[in-house]
Motif scaffolding. Sequence first.
Motif, short mmCIF file in Angstrom:
data_model
loop_
_atom_site.label_atom_id
_atom_site.label_comp_id
_atom_site.label_asym_id
_atom_site.label_seq_id
_atom_site.Cartn_x
_atom_site.Cartn_y
_atom_site.Cartn_z
N VAL A 211 -2.97 -8.73 -5.16
CA VAL A 211 -3.08 -10.12 -4.70
C VAL A 211 -3.95 -10.12 -3.46
O VAL A 211 -3.56 -9.58 -2.41
CB VAL A 211 -1.69 -10.70 -4.36
CG1 VAL A 211 -1.81 -12.15 -3.92
CG2 VAL A 211 -0.74 -10.57 -5.55
N PRO A 212 -5.17 -10.68 -3.54
CA PRO A 212 -6.06 -10.67 -2.38
C PRO A 212 -5.63 -11.66 -1.31
O PRO A 212 -5.01 -12.68 -1.61
CB PRO A 212 -7.41 -11.07 -2.97
CG PRO A 212 -7.07 -11.85 -4.19
CD PRO A 212 -5.78 -11.30 -4.70
N ASN A 213 -5.94 -11.36 -0.06
CA ASN A 213 -5.63 -12.26 1.05
C ASN A 213 -6.79 -13.24 1.21
O ASN A 213 -7.50 -13.25 2.21
CB ASN A 213 -5.40 -11.47 2.33
CG ASN A 213 -4.83 -12.34 3.44
OD1 ASN A 213 -4.48 -13.49 3.21
ND2 ASN A 213 -4.75 -11.79 4.63
N SER A 214 -7.00 -14.03 0.18
CA SER A 214 -8.09 -15.02 0.14
C SER A 214 -7.74 -16.02 -0.94
O SER A 214 -6.64 -16.01 -1.47
CB SER A 214 -9.42 -14.33 -0.19
OG SER A 214 -9.40 -13.83 -1.52
N SER A 215 -8.69 -16.84 -1.30
CA SER A 215 -8.45 -17.79 -2.39
C SER A 215 -8.79 -17.21 -3.75
O SER A 215 -8.67 -17.88 -4.77
CB SER A 215 -9.27 -19.07 -2.16
OG SER A 215 -10.65 -18.75 -2.12
N ALA A 216 -9.20 -15.93 -3.80
CA ALA A 216 -9.52 -15.28 -5.08
C ALA A 216 -8.26 -15.10 -5.92
O ALA A 216 -7.15 -15.14 -5.40
CB ALA A 216 -10.18 -13.92 -4.81
N THR A 217 -8.43 -14.89 -7.20
CA THR A 217 -7.29 -14.72 -8.10
C THR A 217 -6.78 -13.28 -8.06
O THR A 217 -7.51 -12.35 -7.75
CB THR A 217 -7.66 -15.10 -9.55
OG1 THR A 217 -8.76 -14.29 -9.96
CG2 THR A 217 -8.03 -16.56 -9.67
N ALA A 218 -5.52 -13.13 -8.40
CA ALA A 218 -4.91 -11.81 -8.48
C ALA A 218 -5.46 -11.08 -9.70
O ALA A 218 -5.89 -11.70 -10.67
CB ALA A 218 -3.39 -11.94 -8.60
N ILE A 219 -5.46 -9.74 -9.61
CA ILE A 219 -5.90 -8.94 -10.74
C ILE A 219 -4.82 -7.96 -11.15
O ILE A 219 -3.94 -7.62 -10.35
CB ILE A 219 -7.21 -8.18 -10.46
CG1 ILE A 219 -7.05 -7.21 -9.28
CG2 ILE A 219 -8.37 -9.13 -10.22
CD1 ILE A 219 -8.22 -6.25 -9.10
N VAL A 220 -4.89 -7.49 -12.40
CA VAL A 220 -3.96 -6.51 -12.92
C VAL A 220 -4.75 -5.30 -13.37
O VAL A 220 -5.77 -5.44 -14.05
CB VAL A 220 -3.14 -7.08 -14.10
CG1 VAL A 220 -2.20 -6.02 -14.67
CG2 VAL A 220 -2.35 -8.31 -13.66
N LYS A 221 -4.27 -4.11 -12.97
CA LYS A 221 -4.90 -2.86 -13.39
C LYS A 221 -3.87 -2.03 -14.14
O LYS A 221 -2.70 -2.00 -13.76
CB LYS A 221 -5.37 -2.06 -12.18
CG LYS A 221 -6.42 -2.69 -11.32
CD LYS A 221 -6.74 -1.76 -10.15
CE LYS A 221 -7.70 -2.37 -9.17
NZ LYS A 221 -7.97 -1.44 -8.05
N VAL A 222 -4.31 -1.34 -15.18
CA VAL A 222 -3.49 -0.36 -15.87
C VAL A 222 -4.26 0.95 -15.78
O VAL A 222 -5.40 1.04 -16.25
CB VAL A 222 -3.22 -0.76 -17.33
CG1 VAL A 222 -2.43 0.34 -18.04
CG2 VAL A 222 -2.47 -2.08 -17.40
N ASP A 223 -3.63 1.95 -15.19
CA ASP A 223 -4.27 3.25 -14.97
C ASP A 223 -5.65 3.11 -14.31
O ASP A 223 -6.61 3.79 -14.67
CB ASP A 223 -4.37 4.04 -16.26
CG ASP A 223 -2.99 4.49 -16.77
OD1 ASP A 223 -2.07 4.59 -15.94
OD2 ASP A 223 -2.86 4.72 -17.98
N GLY A 224 -5.77 2.19 -13.35
CA GLY A 224 -6.99 2.01 -12.60
C GLY A 224 -8.02 1.09 -13.24
O GLY A 224 -9.02 0.77 -12.61
N ASN A 225 -7.79 0.67 -14.47
CA ASN A 225 -8.73 -0.21 -15.17
C ASN A 225 -8.26 -1.66 -15.12
O ASN A 225 -7.12 -1.95 -15.48
CB ASN A 225 -8.88 0.21 -16.64
CG ASN A 225 -9.43 1.62 -16.76
OD1 ASN A 225 -10.43 1.96 -16.16
ND2 ASN A 225 -8.74 2.46 -17.54
N ILE A 226 -9.14 -2.56 -14.69
CA ILE A 226 -8.80 -3.97 -14.64
C ILE A 226 -8.67 -4.50 -16.06
O ILE A 226 -9.54 -4.24 -16.90
CB ILE A 226 -9.86 -4.76 -13.86
CG1 ILE A 226 -9.89 -4.30 -12.40
CG2 ILE A 226 -9.59 -6.27 -13.93
CD1 ILE A 226 -11.00 -4.91 -11.58
#
Length: 76
Positions: free
Chosen positions: A60-75
Amino acid sequence: MGNFSIHAGLINGGLMPIMENEKSSGEVVTAFTGDDTGVPVTSLTVTVHTDSGKIVEIVVPNSSATAIVKVDGNII
């Protein structure tokens, strides 16, 4: 507006909202870390190690950008 929500699971099977989509990513990070941390916080990362050996991260970025999900380092 964020692209995620946080809920607490209740014993009756329901979900109690902790944070819902109306909060920005920055507001979520500030709620967890506060706004006086010394060095500025750039993100909040939740890491889960699955039984199958995978590593799942929610960033979860500390900005207005959206959260991302990674599995084993891959988005995903």
